[in-house]
Every structure is written in structure tokens, then in C-alpha cells.
Design a protein around this motif. Structure first.
Motif, PDB file in Angstrom:
ATOM      1  N   PHE A   1      -9.040  59.443  -1.220  1.00  0.00           N
ATOM      2  CA  PHE A   1      -9.423  58.291  -0.395  1.00  0.00           C
ATOM      3  C   PHE A   1     -10.818  57.744  -0.698  1.00  0.00           C
ATOM      4  O   PHE A   1     -11.798  58.490  -0.769  1.00  0.00           O
ATOM      5  N   CYS A   2     -10.872  56.431  -0.838  1.00  0.00           N
ATOM      6  CA  CYS A   2     -12.154  55.715  -0.924  1.00  0.00           C
ATOM      7  C   CYS A   2     -12.478  55.183   0.474  1.00  0.00           C
ATOM      8  O   CYS A   2     -11.650  55.271   1.389  1.00  0.00           O
ATOM      9  N   ALA A   3     -13.638  54.582   0.594  1.00  0.00           N
ATOM     10  CA  ALA A   3     -14.053  54.080   1.912  1.00  0.00           C
ATOM     11  C   ALA A   3     -13.159  52.931   2.382  1.00  0.00           C
ATOM     12  O   ALA A   3     -12.891  52.795   3.583  1.00  0.00           O
ATOM     13  N   GLY A   4     -12.687  52.110   1.445  1.00  0.00           N
ATOM     14  CA  GLY A   4     -11.848  50.967   1.827  1.00  0.00           C
ATOM     15  C   GLY A   4     -10.493  51.410   2.352  1.00  0.00           C
ATOM     16  O   GLY A   4      -9.960  50.828   3.303  1.00  0.00           O
ATOM     17  N   VAL A   5      -9.941  52.449   1.738  1.00  0.00           N
ATOM     18  CA  VAL A   5      -8.639  52.980   2.179  1.00  0.00           C
ATOM     19  C   VAL A   5      -8.789  53.681   3.525  1.00  0.00           C
ATOM     20  O   VAL A   5      -7.995  53.470   4.446  1.00  0.00           O
TER      21      VAL A   5
ATOM     22  N   GLN B   1     -10.323  41.863 -10.933  1.00  0.00           N
ATOM     23  CA  GLN B   1      -9.669  42.700  -9.922  1.00  0.00           C
ATOM     24  C   GLN B   1     -10.552  43.948  -9.738  1.00  0.00           C
ATOM     25  O   GLN B   1     -11.237  44.374 -10.682  1.00  0.00           O
ATOM     26  N   THR B   2     -10.507  44.545  -8.568  1.00  0.00           N
ATOM     27  CA  THR B   2     -11.427  45.656  -8.287  1.00  0.00           C
ATOM     28  C   THR B   2     -10.940  47.002  -8.816  1.00  0.00           C
ATOM     29  O   THR B   2     -11.700  47.974  -8.803  1.00  0.00           O
ATOM     30  N   THR B   3      -9.683  47.073  -9.251  1.00  0.00           N
ATOM     31  CA  THR B   3      -9.118  48.392  -9.596  1.00  0.00           C
ATOM     32  C   THR B   3      -8.657  48.470 -11.059  1.00  0.00           C
ATOM     33  O   THR B   3      -7.728  49.197 -11.381  1.00  0.00           O
ATOM     34  N   LEU B   4      -9.320  47.724 -11.930  1.00  0.00           N
ATOM     35  CA  LEU B   4      -8.925  47.714 -13.343  1.00  0.00           C
ATOM     36  C   LEU B   4      -9.469  48.933 -14.082  1.00  0.00           C
ATOM     37  O   LEU B   4     -10.376  49.619 -13.601  1.00  0.00           O
TER      38      LEU B   4
ATOM     39  N   PRO C   1     -13.940  45.524   2.171  1.00  0.00           N
ATOM     40  CA  PRO C   1     -15.131  44.669   2.045  1.00  0.00           C
ATOM     41  C   PRO C   1     -15.501  44.361   0.587  1.00  0.00           C
ATOM     42  O   PRO C   1     -16.112  43.326   0.315  1.00  0.00           O
ATOM     43  N   ILE C   2     -15.122  45.230  -0.335  1.00  0.00           N
ATOM     44  CA  ILE C   2     -15.439  44.954  -1.750  1.00  0.00           C
ATOM     45  C   ILE C   2     -14.541  43.822  -2.269  1.00  0.00           C
ATOM     46  O   ILE C   2     -14.974  42.953  -3.023  1.00  0.00           O
ATOM     47  N   VAL C   3     -13.293  43.810  -1.826  1.00  0.00           N
ATOM     48  CA  VAL C   3     -12.384  42.710  -2.175  1.00  0.00           C
ATOM     49  C   VAL C   3     -12.880  41.428  -1.492  1.00  0.00           C
ATOM     50  O   VAL C   3     -12.905  40.352  -2.106  1.00  0.00           O
TER      51      VAL C   3
END
Ligand code: SF4
Length: 316
Positions: A18-22, A174-177, A105-107
Motif C-alpha cells: 500500500f501507498c499513501a494514495g491507496v 501517467q503516475t504509474t509508468l 492527490p498525486i493524480v
């Protein structure tokens, strides 16, 4: 000592999971369910791309839908961590939905950037996977009818983009590349459009970068890298690719039931990591499953220095 040397090893890679966004997105759904326990709570799309998380929240009452058309007017609604387009936001207003926004928030930061560029009627190239929900939501922030926003998946596609004014051109990612693949695309963009402006490096989030780096660091020590994550999880897929590009066999698995004997046959060192949307208990179950005969030493490798934390939306 001699005996230890002969034992097989499981390397638990950090940072993982888990990351903070999840964490924030899951917490939002849980809090909304608790706050409105007598009402239906709808979640637009999988709140995060993990089937176990979605099944668990569904068991607690969350109703997952793929379209706002499936939500009755006025209902409680949660937007997923991947974000939504302006059109979806506006439709939610028309339907009087009571919305809690779990967009990471990063997205959201990338969304704001796209809106600023759109307001100036300038063009944007987004590096990303066109059909991914995050990309659809980000492109959907671009509302200029004069300019244009283009999505490119790889270097080949850059050559096919038609740009009206290369002097007023921007890029986002994209944030997850994959960090390395994104960099190749950015290099190609800068070569093709020397005046393009964009972030100093990319918009890939800290969690994606840290998990990829950790896999790179460990891949040369392992005979196989198991990545725990769902098939539709972008950052999990990239982790498995990074392991393979680092020269290691790798499999993306949802849980221990996906571990097939042929994946681990003859493998002395098994590294295990997980994507940003995979719960830690899945790793524990896999370790238990693999080590049922006590054949492995379990070692932690890498360190997690992640301190990121995001505030919850108002009202929760
Ligand atoms: S993977 Fe990155 S962008 Fe996606 S929710 Fe986590 S921190 Fe946010």
C-alpha cells in the motif's frame, strides 16, 4: 551455519504494498460506509485496482459500478483513486450525487496542471496507457476546444502525433509508468519537440518509483520475483516488467492460489514484492503457503523510508 547455507531463501522486498494514495482511498470508502450505514454507498470503478480490496469492501456494503448511469440520483458516491474526467464530475452534479472524491492527490496534481494548460488553449502530450482509468480522467480535464491533448503509449506513437504549435507544447505522464520506459519516451519527445515543457523528470509517483527501484536492487539476487497484484494494476504490471528487464523470471500473482509449482521449481531464492494496491496479508499467506515444509529462511531486504500521508476529504 553449514545447514543455513543449504536452505532456500524468501526475500521480502521493501518498500512494497500500500501507498499513501491507496490507503487513503480505502479509508475513504470505509469511513463513508460507516457514516451512511443506512444508505447505499456507490463506488465508481474499482476504488483501487485490487480484486481482494474490492471484494472486501463489497462484503462491507460498497456497491461498485462502472458508470454513473448505474447510480440513482442523489446517492452517496465515491470516486476511485484513479480520478475522473470533468464530464463525469459535471454529470455527478446534474444527478445531485453526494460525492466523496478518493482521487489520489498525486493524480489530482496532474489534473490541475492539465486544466491550467487547457485554459491557455495550449497542447499536451500525455505519456500513458490510453485505456487506463487514470489516463481517461486526466485527459478528461482538458476542455479547450482550440488546442488538443494527445496520448502516446510508446516512442513509435510520438512520431504519429500531429502538433499545431510545437512552441506551446507540454507533456505530462501517467503516475504509474515504468520509470525507464517513461524516460525513453521523454527523451524522444524532447528530441522531436525541442521546445516542449514538462516536469523536471516525470509525473511518476514516489510509490511507483520506490517499488521499481527496490525490485531492480533485488532482482540480481533472486531466481524468481513474485509480484503480488491484480492483472489490471498498472504499477504491479510494471514491477513484474522491471524484474524481467533486470534479467529475472517474474510472475504477477493475485494471491497464493496463483503460485504454481512450475513457477518455483528449482528456485533457491524467491523474492516477493507487491504493487501499491495489494494488501500485506496476501504476502503473509504466500509465505505461509511456500514455507509449509519449513524449507525457507525468510529475510527482509531493502528499507521503506516512505512517510507520505494524505489528508482525508472534508466531512470525513
Ligand atoms: S500508486 Fe502513486 S498515484 Fe497511485 S494511488 Fe499510490 S501514490 Fe497515488
Amino acid at each position: 551455519m553449514q545447514e543455513n547455507k543449504l536452505r532456500k531463501r524468501i526475500l521480502l522486498v521493501s518498500p512494497r504494498g500500500f501507498c499513501a494514495g491507496v490507503s487513503r482511498a480505502i479509508q475513504i470508502v470505509e469511513l463513508v460506509l460507516a457514516k451512511y450505514e443506512n444508505e447505499n454507498v456507490y463506488v465508481l470503478h474499482e476504488v483501487v485496482h485490487n480484486k481482494h480490496v474490492v471484494e472486501e469492501l463489497n462484503r462491507h456494503g460498497a456497491i461498485f459500478v462502472d458508470s454513473l448511469d448505474d447510480i440513482p440520483d442523489g446517492a452517496i458516491t465515491v470516486f476511485s483513486a484513479h480520478g475522473v474526467s470533468k464530464a463525469v464530475e459535471q454529470k455527478a452534479v446534474r444527478k445531485n450525487l453526494r460525492v466523496y472524491d478518493a482521487t489520489c492527490p498525486i493524480v489530482d496534481k496532474v489534473h490541475r496542471k492539465v486544466r491550467r494548460i487547457s485554459d491557455k488553449d495550449e497542447e499536451i502530450i500525455m505519456i500513458g496507457h490510453a485505456k487506463h482509468q487514470e489516463v481517461e480522467g486526466t485527459v478528461g480535464q482538458y476542455t479547450s476546444s482550440v488546442g488538443a491533448m494527445h496520448v502516446v503509449n510508446d516512442i513509435e506513437e510520438i512520431g504519429r502525433v500531429h502538433i499545431n504549435n510545437p512552441e506551446k507544447l507540454h507533456f505530462v505522464t501517467q503516475t504509474t509508468l515504468s520509470v525507464d520506459e517513461a524516460q525513453s519516451c521523454i527523451d524522444a519527445l524532447r528530441k522531436t519537440f525541442p521546445l516542449i515543457s514538462g516536469p523536471a523528470t516525470n509525473d511518476i509517483c514516489y510509490a511507483t518509483q520506490n517499488r521499481q527501484q527496490a525490485v531492480k536492487d533485488v532482482a540480481h539476487l533472486a531466481d524468481v520475483v513474485l509480484v503480488v497484484g491484480s492483472k489490471n494494476s498498472s504499477n504491479s504490471n510494471r514491477l513484474s516488467e522491471v524484474a524481467r528487464q533486470s534479467g529475472c523470471v517474474s510472475y504477477l500473482i493475485d494471491d497464493y492460489t496463483d503460485v504454481k509449482p512450475e513457477m518455483i521449481a528449482g528456485k533457491e531464492v524467491i523474492a516477493i514484492t507487491s504493487g501499491a494496491s495489494a494488501p500485506e496479508y496476501l504476502i503473509e499467506e504466500i509465505v505461509k503457503h511456500l514455507n509449509v515444509n519449513d524449507e525457507y529462511d525468510i529475510e527482509n531486504i531493502g528499507v521503506s523510508k516512505e512517510k507520505q500521508n494524505f489528508r482525508l476529504p472534508e466531512g470525513l
